[in-house]
Motif scaffolding. Structure first.
Motif, short mmCIF file in Angstrom:
data_model
loop_
_atom_site.label_atom_id
_atom_site.label_comp_id
_atom_site.label_asym_id
_atom_site.label_seq_id
_atom_site.Cartn_x
_atom_site.Cartn_y
_atom_site.Cartn_z
N ARG A 14 24.49 17.08 81.71
CA ARG A 14 23.28 17.70 81.20
C ARG A 14 22.10 16.78 81.45
O ARG A 14 22.23 15.56 81.37
CB ARG A 14 23.37 17.99 79.70
N ALA A 15 20.96 17.36 81.73
CA ALA A 15 19.77 16.55 81.97
C ALA A 15 18.52 17.36 81.66
O ALA A 15 18.55 18.60 81.65
CB ALA A 15 19.73 16.06 83.42
N GLN A 16 17.45 16.65 81.38
CA GLN A 16 16.15 17.25 81.17
C GLN A 16 15.12 16.48 82.00
O GLN A 16 15.20 15.27 82.10
CB GLN A 16 15.73 17.21 79.70
N THR A 17 14.18 17.20 82.55
CA THR A 17 13.06 16.59 83.26
C THR A 17 11.79 16.95 82.51
O THR A 17 11.44 18.15 82.42
CB THR A 17 12.98 17.06 84.71
N MET A 27 25.83 16.48 68.01
CA MET A 27 25.42 16.02 69.34
C MET A 27 24.55 14.76 69.31
O MET A 27 23.42 14.78 69.78
CB MET A 27 24.69 17.13 70.08
N PRO A 28 24.99 13.66 68.76
CA PRO A 28 24.17 12.44 68.74
C PRO A 28 23.92 11.90 70.14
O PRO A 28 24.83 11.83 70.96
CB PRO A 28 25.00 11.47 67.91
N PHE A 29 22.67 11.55 70.43
CA PHE A 29 22.23 10.96 71.70
C PHE A 29 22.43 11.89 72.89
O PHE A 29 22.38 11.45 74.03
CB PHE A 29 22.97 9.63 71.98
N GLU A 30 22.66 13.17 72.67
CA GLU A 30 22.92 14.10 73.76
C GLU A 30 21.68 14.93 74.07
O GLU A 30 20.65 14.81 73.41
CB GLU A 30 24.10 15.01 73.40
N VAL A 31 21.79 15.75 75.09
CA VAL A 31 20.70 16.61 75.53
C VAL A 31 20.98 18.03 75.07
O VAL A 31 22.09 18.54 75.26
CB VAL A 31 20.53 16.57 77.06
N THR A 32 20.01 18.67 74.48
CA THR A 32 20.16 20.04 74.00
C THR A 32 19.37 21.00 74.88
O THR A 32 18.44 20.58 75.58
CB THR A 32 19.67 20.16 72.55
N PRO A 33 19.73 22.28 74.88
CA PRO A 33 18.96 23.25 75.67
C PRO A 33 17.52 23.32 75.19
O PRO A 33 17.20 23.09 74.03
CB PRO A 33 19.70 24.57 75.42
N ILE A 34 16.63 23.65 76.12
CA ILE A 34 15.21 23.79 75.80
C ILE A 34 14.88 25.27 75.66
O ILE A 34 15.09 26.05 76.58
CB ILE A 34 14.33 23.17 76.90
N MET A 35 14.39 25.65 74.49
CA MET A 35 13.95 27.02 74.25
C MET A 35 12.42 27.00 74.22
O MET A 35 11.81 26.46 73.31
CB MET A 35 14.51 27.55 72.93
#
Length: 331
Positions: free
Chosen positions: A11-14, A300-308
């Motif tokens: 998983r990643a976010q930009t 979900m500690p330190f993880e990436v969550t979906p962006i709504m």
């Protein structure tokens, strides 16, 4: 028959920001030409600096120059509401320990996701990524207490940045040019002093969550090496024992630290607390309704969550065009 290779989940976010950063228009003190009024007797309104004031002013100038440079590059958020919240926590630590630090301590936020914090003179800097994952105010106080300890112990920054020519470098060299990390000896001393500040603070009975945050970060460190590798300051000290020292320093008659339940949150996911305005880089705290207790797999500690995404118009609904008027005929 060849075995099928199973790829790990990824998983990643930009995140992008800085579309309309405000320009830096501050003038250099030595480049201005001032025309003063006729000379008169000004002994009652002396403007000279004492040696202590001159030293403090020079150090403050170095901090201001670095802040201005980082803001201009879009790496540091403009001063805003999040900084004020951090300064309230710092003030709680100062008042409870009877400290009167001059010049006044101020806080700023880097817009990077890596977990880092550092004391730049009397300016305490935390990264946005670190603020995102801290579970509560006591954990935030623990990080700020460590950086405040550097100030109390007199760990100084290099004042070479008070000269404007020291800030002339290519943008790509920013992380290599700046550096505010401390020696292991200074870090150890700040740990001890930080624990002392916490034991006298209003957060002294809530430090178990902060200790669990550091322990969980240490346990996950091999899985997130890039996230815990700082750019400008020091990495978060996961081997700092704060809860044990804090509770043992209290008399047995006082209330000790509360033991968190299994439903408590040790760390938040990335993006769980702060949002960034994409145009000017301003930071705002997320405002959302309480969703009730979270299941273990939902933490979900330190993880990436979906962006709504929540889209809204900046200037309200568009106005309808006026109906065309019939053309007038020539007489």
């Amino acid at each position: 028959m060849a075995k099928r290779q199973v790829l790990p989940a990824f998983r990643a976010q930009t995140r992008l920001w800085g579309y309309a950063l405000s320009g830096v228009s501050k003038e250099q003190e030595l480049s201005r030409v001032l025309v003063e009024a006729p000379v008169g007797d000004q002994t009652e309104n002396a403007n000279d600096y004492s040696p202590f004031e001159a030293e403090r002013s020079w150090a403050r100038q170095a901090q201001d120059n670095v802040i201005e440079r980082l803001e201009g590059l879009g790496l540091m958020a403009p001063s805003g509401e999040v900084d004020k919240i951090l300064e309230v926590v710092v003030n709680n630590l100062e008042v409870s320990s009877g400290l009167d630090i001059q010049p006044q301590i101020r806080c700023r936020v880097l817009l990077t996701s890596t977990f880092e914090s550092y004391a730049m003179g009397h300016t305490l800097v935390l990264s946005r990524g670190l603020l995102d994952v801290l579970p509560d105010e006591a954990s935030l106080a623990a990080i700020l207490a460590h950086e405040l300890a550097h100030v109390v112990l007199g760990h100084r920054m290099d004042t070479q940045f008070a000269f404007f020519d020291r800030l002339r470098f290519d943008e790509k060299d920013t992380f290599r040019h700046f550096g505010f990390s401390r020696t292991p000896e200074e870090e150890l001393a700040a740990n001890q002093k930080g624990t002392e500040l916490l034991t006298k603070s209003p957060y002294k009975d809530q430090l178990t969550t902060a200790q669990r945050f550091l322990q969980d970060l240490q346990r996950r460190s091999r899985e997130i090496p890039n996230l815990i590798s700082p750019h400008l300051g020091n990495s978060i000290l996961t081997n700092w024992t704060i809860a044990k020292g804090a509770t043992s320093a209290q008399p047995s008659t006082e209330k000790t630290a509360k033991v968190p339940t299994a439903a408590s949150v040790v760390a938040l996911p990335l993006g769980g607390r702060i949002k960034v305005e994409p145009f000017d880089g301003q930071l705002h705290l997320l405002k959302f309704k309480a969703a009730g207790p979270a299941a273990e797999y939902e933490k979900m500690p330190f993880e990436v969550t979906p962006i709504m995404l929540y889209l809204s118009r900046q200037n309200g609904a568009p106005t309808q065009k006026a109906a065309k008027q019939p053309a007038k005929s020539d007489p």
